[in-house]
Motif scaffolding. Structure first.
Motif, PDB file in Angstrom:
ATOM      1  N   GLY A 327     -18.368  15.266  -5.670  1.00  0.00           N
ATOM      2  CA  GLY A 327     -18.066  14.178  -6.587  1.00  0.00           C
ATOM      3  C   GLY A 327     -19.321  13.579  -7.180  1.00  0.00           C
ATOM      4  N   VAL A 328     -19.332  13.369  -8.481  1.00  0.00           N
ATOM      5  CA  VAL A 328     -20.487  12.835  -9.175  1.00  0.00           C
ATOM      6  C   VAL A 328     -20.397  11.322  -9.212  1.00  0.00           C
ATOM      7  CG1 VAL A 328     -21.789  12.830 -11.319  1.00  0.00           C
ATOM      8  CG2 VAL A 328     -20.612  14.900 -10.575  1.00  0.00           C
ATOM      9  N   PRO A 329     -21.385  10.616  -8.657  1.00  0.00           N
ATOM     10  CA  PRO A 329     -21.335   9.151  -8.690  1.00  0.00           C
ATOM     11  C   PRO A 329     -21.567   8.626 -10.096  1.00  0.00           C
ATOM     12  CG  PRO A 329     -23.447   9.872  -7.852  1.00  0.00           C
ATOM     13  CD  PRO A 329     -22.602  11.113  -8.004  1.00  0.00           C
ATOM     14  N   GLY A 330     -21.227   7.377 -10.316  1.00  0.00           N
ATOM     15  CA  GLY A 330     -21.414   6.768 -11.627  1.00  0.00           C
ATOM     16  C   GLY A 330     -22.858   6.822 -12.077  1.00  0.00           C
ATOM     17  N   GLY A 331     -23.043   7.173 -13.337  1.00  0.00           N
ATOM     18  CA  GLY A 331     -24.386   7.200 -13.902  1.00  0.00           C
ATOM     19  C   GLY A 331     -25.128   8.509 -13.692  1.00  0.00           C
ATOM     20  N   GLN A 332     -24.599   9.397 -12.841  1.00  0.00           N
ATOM     21  CA  GLN A 332     -25.256  10.677 -12.609  1.00  0.00           C
ATOM     22  C   GLN A 332     -24.751  11.694 -13.620  1.00  0.00           C
ATOM     23  OE1 GLN A 332     -27.694  11.228 -10.589  1.00  0.00           O
ATOM     24  NE2 GLN A 332     -27.691   9.274  -9.534  1.00  0.00           N
ATOM     25  N   ILE A 333     -25.578  12.679 -13.915  1.00  0.00           N
ATOM     26  CA  ILE A 333     -25.220  13.723 -14.870  1.00  0.00           C
ATOM     27  C   ILE A 333     -25.338  15.066 -14.167  1.00  0.00           C
ATOM     28  CG2 ILE A 333     -25.810  14.810 -17.066  1.00  0.00           C
ATOM     29  CD1 ILE A 333     -27.085  12.198 -17.922  1.00  0.00           C
ATOM     30  N   GLY A 334     -24.340  15.887 -14.331  1.00  0.00           N
ATOM     31  CA  GLY A 334     -24.420  17.238 -13.810  1.00  0.00           C
ATOM     32  C   GLY A 334     -23.560  17.448 -12.587  1.00  0.00           C
ATOM     33  N   GLN A 335     -23.075  18.659 -12.465  1.00  0.00           N
ATOM     34  CA  GLN A 335     -22.141  18.974 -11.393  1.00  0.00           C
ATOM     35  C   GLN A 335     -22.836  19.052 -10.031  1.00  0.00           C
ATOM     36  OE1 GLN A 335     -22.053  22.518 -10.243  1.00  0.00           O
ATOM     37  NE2 GLN A 335     -20.265  22.410  -8.893  1.00  0.00           N
ATOM     38  N   ASP A 336     -24.053  19.587  -9.992  1.00  0.00           N
ATOM     39  CA  ASP A 336     -24.797  19.721  -8.733  1.00  0.00           C
ATOM     40  C   ASP A 336     -25.894  18.651  -8.702  1.00  0.00           C
ATOM     41  OD1 ASP A 336     -25.802  20.631  -6.333  1.00  0.00           O
ATOM     42  OD2 ASP A 336     -26.738  22.417  -7.169  1.00  0.00           O
ATOM     43  N   TRP A 337     -25.498  17.398  -8.855  1.00  0.00           N
ATOM     44  CA  TRP A 337     -26.463  16.322  -9.062  1.00  0.00           C
ATOM     45  C   TRP A 337     -27.406  16.105  -7.890  1.00  0.00           C
ATOM     46  CZ3 TRP A 337     -26.117  12.162  -5.700  1.00  0.00           C
ATOM     47  CH2 TRP A 337     -24.938  12.054  -4.954  1.00  0.00           C
ATOM     48  N   ARG A 338     -26.947  16.426  -6.663  1.00  0.00           N
ATOM     49  CA  ARG A 338     -27.788  16.142  -5.483  1.00  0.00           C
ATOM     50  C   ARG A 338     -29.095  16.933  -5.477  1.00  0.00           C
ATOM     51  NH1 ARG A 338     -22.730  15.891  -2.681  1.00  0.00           N
ATOM     52  NH2 ARG A 338     -22.347  13.799  -1.843  1.00  0.00           N
ATOM     53  N   ILE A 339     -29.093  18.128  -6.072  1.00  0.00           N
ATOM     54  CA  ILE A 339     -30.269  18.985  -5.968  1.00  0.00           C
ATOM     55  C   ILE A 339     -31.485  18.372  -6.664  1.00  0.00           C
ATOM     56  CG2 ILE A 339     -29.814  20.340  -8.056  1.00  0.00           C
ATOM     57  CD1 ILE A 339     -31.182  21.651  -4.676  1.00  0.00           C
ATOM     58  N   LEU A 340     -31.280  17.452  -7.600  1.00  0.00           N
ATOM     59  CA  LEU A 340     -32.399  16.809  -8.288  1.00  0.00           C
ATOM     60  C   LEU A 340     -32.645  15.390  -7.810  1.00  0.00           C
ATOM     61  CD1 LEU A 340     -31.963  18.119 -11.950  1.00  0.00           C
ATOM     62  CD2 LEU A 340     -33.321  19.076 -10.076  1.00  0.00           C
ATOM     63  N   GLN A 341     -31.941  14.986  -6.744  1.00  0.00           N
ATOM     64  CA  GLN A 341     -32.211  13.683  -6.142  1.00  0.00           C
ATOM     65  C   GLN A 341     -33.541  13.724  -5.389  1.00  0.00           C
ATOM     66  OE1 GLN A 341     -29.986  11.813  -7.888  1.00  0.00           O
ATOM     67  NE2 GLN A 341     -29.550  10.630  -6.046  1.00  0.00           N
ATOM     68  N   THR A 342     -34.225  12.609  -5.359  1.00  0.00           N
ATOM     69  CA  THR A 342     -35.536  12.551  -4.705  1.00  0.00           C
ATOM     70  C   THR A 342     -35.486  11.825  -3.372  1.00  0.00           C
ATOM     71  OG1 THR A 342     -36.085  10.515  -5.909  1.00  0.00           O
ATOM     72  CG2 THR A 342     -36.726  12.603  -6.921  1.00  0.00           C
ATOM     73  N   ASP A 343     -34.280  11.605  -2.857  1.00  0.00           N
ATOM     74  CA  ASP A 343     -34.128  10.818  -1.631  1.00  0.00           C
ATOM     75  C   ASP A 343     -34.021  11.673  -0.376  1.00  0.00           C
ATOM     76  OD1 ASP A 343     -31.672  11.953  -2.045  1.00  0.00           O
ATOM     77  OD2 ASP A 343     -30.542  10.068  -2.117  1.00  0.00           O
ATOM     78  N   GLY A 344     -34.244  12.981  -0.514  1.00  0.00           N
ATOM     79  CA  GLY A 344     -34.169  13.850   0.652  1.00  0.00           C
ATOM     80  C   GLY A 344     -32.761  14.168   1.095  1.00  0.00           C
ATOM     81  N   SER A 345     -31.777  13.970   0.233  1.00  0.00           N
ATOM     82  CA  SER A 345     -30.389  14.223   0.618  1.00  0.00           C
ATOM     83  C   SER A 345     -30.099  15.708   0.796  1.00  0.00           C
ATOM     84  CB  SER A 345     -29.433  13.624  -0.418  1.00  0.00           C
ATOM     85  OG  SER A 345     -29.697  14.119  -1.711  1.00  0.00           O
ATOM     86  N   VAL A 346     -30.941  16.582   0.222  1.00  0.00           N
ATOM     87  CA  VAL A 346     -30.832  18.020   0.459  1.00  0.00           C
ATOM     88  C   VAL A 346     -31.894  18.397   1.478  1.00  0.00           C
ATOM     89  CG1 VAL A 346     -30.995  20.317  -0.556  1.00  0.00           C
ATOM     90  CG2 VAL A 346     -29.952  18.460  -1.864  1.00  0.00           C
ATOM     91  N   ALA A 347     -31.468  18.863   2.621  1.00  0.00           N
ATOM     92  CA  ALA A 347     -32.388  19.142   3.727  1.00  0.00           C
ATOM     93  C   ALA A 347     -33.438  20.177   3.336  1.00  0.00           C
ATOM     94  CB  ALA A 347     -31.592  19.640   4.930  1.00  0.00           C
ATOM     95  N   GLY A 348     -34.698  19.886   3.701  1.00  0.00           N
ATOM     96  CA  GLY A 348     -35.783  20.840   3.460  1.00  0.00           C
ATOM     97  C   GLY A 348     -36.166  21.004   2.009  1.00  0.00           C
ATOM     98  N   TRP A 349     -35.728  20.081   1.161  1.00  0.00           N
ATOM     99  CA  TRP A 349     -36.008  20.138  -0.288  1.00  0.00           C
ATOM    100  C   TRP A 349     -36.798  18.891  -0.630  1.00  0.00           C
ATOM    101  CZ3 TRP A 349     -36.264  23.502  -3.982  1.00  0.00           C
ATOM    102  CH2 TRP A 349     -36.016  23.203  -5.314  1.00  0.00           C
ATOM    103  N   VAL A 350     -38.133  19.050  -0.727  1.00  0.00           N
ATOM    104  CA  VAL A 350     -39.045  17.918  -0.781  1.00  0.00           C
ATOM    105  C   VAL A 350     -39.408  17.597  -2.224  1.00  0.00           C
ATOM    106  CG1 VAL A 350     -41.222  16.966   0.048  1.00  0.00           C
ATOM    107  CG2 VAL A 350     -39.978  18.648   1.446  1.00  0.00           C
ATOM    108  N   ALA A 351     -39.135  16.363  -2.638  1.00  0.00           N
ATOM    109  CA  ALA A 351     -39.485  15.909  -3.983  1.00  0.00           C
ATOM    110  C   ALA A 351     -40.912  15.376  -4.001  1.00  0.00           C
ATOM    111  CB  ALA A 351     -38.511  14.827  -4.439  1.00  0.00           C
ATOM    112  N   LEU A 352     -41.643  15.652  -5.071  1.00  0.00           N
ATOM    113  CA  LEU A 352     -43.015  15.181  -5.231  1.00  0.00           C
ATOM    114  C   LEU A 352     -43.080  14.180  -6.377  1.00  0.00           C
ATOM    115  CD1 LEU A 352     -45.058  18.502  -4.897  1.00  0.00           C
ATOM    116  CD2 LEU A 352     -44.284  16.949  -3.109  1.00  0.00           C
ATOM    117  N   ASP A 353     -43.834  13.124  -6.170  1.00  0.00           N
ATOM    118  CA  ASP A 353     -44.047  12.094  -7.183  1.00  0.00           C
ATOM    119  C   ASP A 353     -45.329  12.420  -7.934  1.00  0.00           C
ATOM    120  OD1 ASP A 353     -44.489   9.883  -8.717  1.00  0.00           O
ATOM    121  OD2 ASP A 353     -44.262   8.423  -7.107  1.00  0.00           O
ATOM    122  N   LEU A 354     -45.228  12.553  -9.245  1.00  0.00           N
ATOM    123  CA  LEU A 354     -46.361  12.980 -10.044  1.00  0.00           C
ATOM    124  C   LEU A 354     -47.556  12.038  -9.925  1.00  0.00           C
ATOM    125  CD1 LEU A 354     -46.068  15.556 -11.691  1.00  0.00           C
ATOM    126  CD2 LEU A 354     -46.057  14.162 -13.752  1.00  0.00           C
ATOM    127  N   GLY A 355     -47.300  10.741  -9.867  1.00  0.00           N
ATOM    128  CA  GLY A 355     -48.396   9.789  -9.879  1.00  0.00           C
ATOM    129  C   GLY A 355     -48.890   9.362  -8.520  1.00  0.00           C
TER     130      GLY A 355
END
Length: 389
Positions: A327-355
């Protein structure tokens, strides 16, 4: 999507990743580059010539003037080839015949290209995605910038473009700020030669005033390339809003997506990990190569969705969603929205902050020299890690 392979790679070395993407409805073009970066490629016979092999060129990886000139030469061939591929795609979509293809030499495949007539979404500007691995990622960065800035009046006299299409060319019509760019383990050294360095100080087309910003750019590293500190710093600058600054910044646009799968190696984005899982686990501490490729595929597809490309849904199994839906929460775009989340909700998928300096400091690897080749850096860093443990 047009995909450019890395050093030592071929069009066949990424069949799992590219096959997974194409299974969602994306037509993927994967050339064998004839610049001497593939183990062996073949220039096919034409009515006026005989076939000839193009063997691998062993080029040193220290950035001397001779090495820079050699890598520039390879990039020049690659850019020319990608332009030819773009022209061929337009012809296929228009139903025009292509010469010197396997299809014309085999009765069984005579209609293979004809079935794509008037079906490819390649005529409208910005509809083709550009992607690559390692040297291939550097190739597509050089391509989109070379095309986008071809008419710039600000270039210094020291700048020697490797590819300079006319502003009225078909590829100049295609590459726009809307063009999606997917970079897998970008190897930055080929972009830093003295003759082309000016281009590296300019932002990707997506950061143009009318562009979407980093929303159509994704960089996926392996853990090995994340730990290659100097390359990571250059990567952050290259995909930032102003690469001329020492510190990467994205202030006026959405930031690009940057991730790495934990326990992955440089070769994890190719078929190598799938074909030799025991070897990659033993030598490089790379775990679950199939999942690594699924994460890469999910992220690429979701970026395409968010930029208006129609692709099939990712399966609940691939999304690791036991409920059978996502299920896509309000304001999110895309069917597989979790994969681009930066909160670590996908195990072993580490987001990097550019700055952020946090990840740069974590990634510091004293055993990886700034001038190293990607394979040397990966092997040196990972084998050292293996032997020390």
């Amino acid at each position: 999507m047009v995909f450019s392979h890395g050093l030592g790679g071929t069009k066949n070395a990424y069949s799992h990743l590219l096959g997974s993407i194409s299974s969602h409805g994306v037509v993927v073009i994967a050339p064998d580059h004839r610049d001497g970066s593939a183990p062996l490629s073949l220039v096919r016979a034409t009515p006026g010539s005989t076939p000839r092999p193009v063997e691998y060129r062993s080029i040193s990886h220290k950035p001397t003037s001779e090495v820079e000139e050699a890598r520039d030469g390879q990039l020049q061939i690659r850019l020319w080839e990608l332009d030819l591929i773009h022209e061929a795609l337009l012809k296929i979509d228009r139903g025009e015949p292509l010469m010197n293809t396997l299809a014309e030499k085999s009765p069984e495949t005579m209609g293979d290209l004809a079935m794509f007539s008037s079906t490819l979404d390649v005529q409208a500007p910005g509809r083709i995605s550009w992607s690559g691995h390692s040297f291939g990622a550097a190739t597509v960065v050089q391509l989109v910038k070379s095309v986008f800035y071809t008419s710039s009046k600000d270039a210094p006299s020291s700048y020697q473009p490797l590819f300079e299409p006319s502003t009225s060319s078909q590829i100049a019509h295609q590459i726009t700020p809307a063009s999606s760019v997917m970079l897998l383990d970008l190897w930055t050294m080929p972009l830093l030669s003295k003759s082309t360095r000016w281009l590296n100080t300019l932002p990707l087309p997506c950061y143009a005033p009318d562009g979407p910003g980093g929303r159509n750019v994704i960089a996926v590293l392996s853990e090995a390339f994340f730990k290659w500190g100097s390359n990571l710093n250059q990567l952050k600058r290259i995909i930032s809003e102003d690469p001329s600054l020492d510190k990467p910044v994205v202030k006026n646009h959405p930031a690009p997506y940057v991730f790495y799968p934990a326990t992955s190696a440089h070769l994890s984005q190719s078929d190598f990990g799938i074909l030799f899982p025991w070897l990659t686990r033993k030598a490089f501490k790379a775990e679950d190569p199939a999942r690594t490729l699924r994460l890469n595929t999910r992220a690429i597809l979701e970026v395409m969705r968010r930029n208006g490309v129609e692709v099939a849904d990712t399966s609940a199994i691939d999304m690791e969603d036991a409920s059978g839906h996502d299920g896509v929460p309000g304001g999110q775009i895309g069917q597989d929205w979790r994969i681009l989340q930066t909160d670590g909700s996908v195990a072993g998928w580490v987001a990097l902050d550019l700055g952020s300096r946090k990840h740069t400091e974590e990634a510091a690897n004293d055993e990886t020299a700034e001038t190293a080749d990607p394979m040397e850096a990966v092997v040196q860093g990972e084998v050292s890690k293996t032997t020390s443990s």
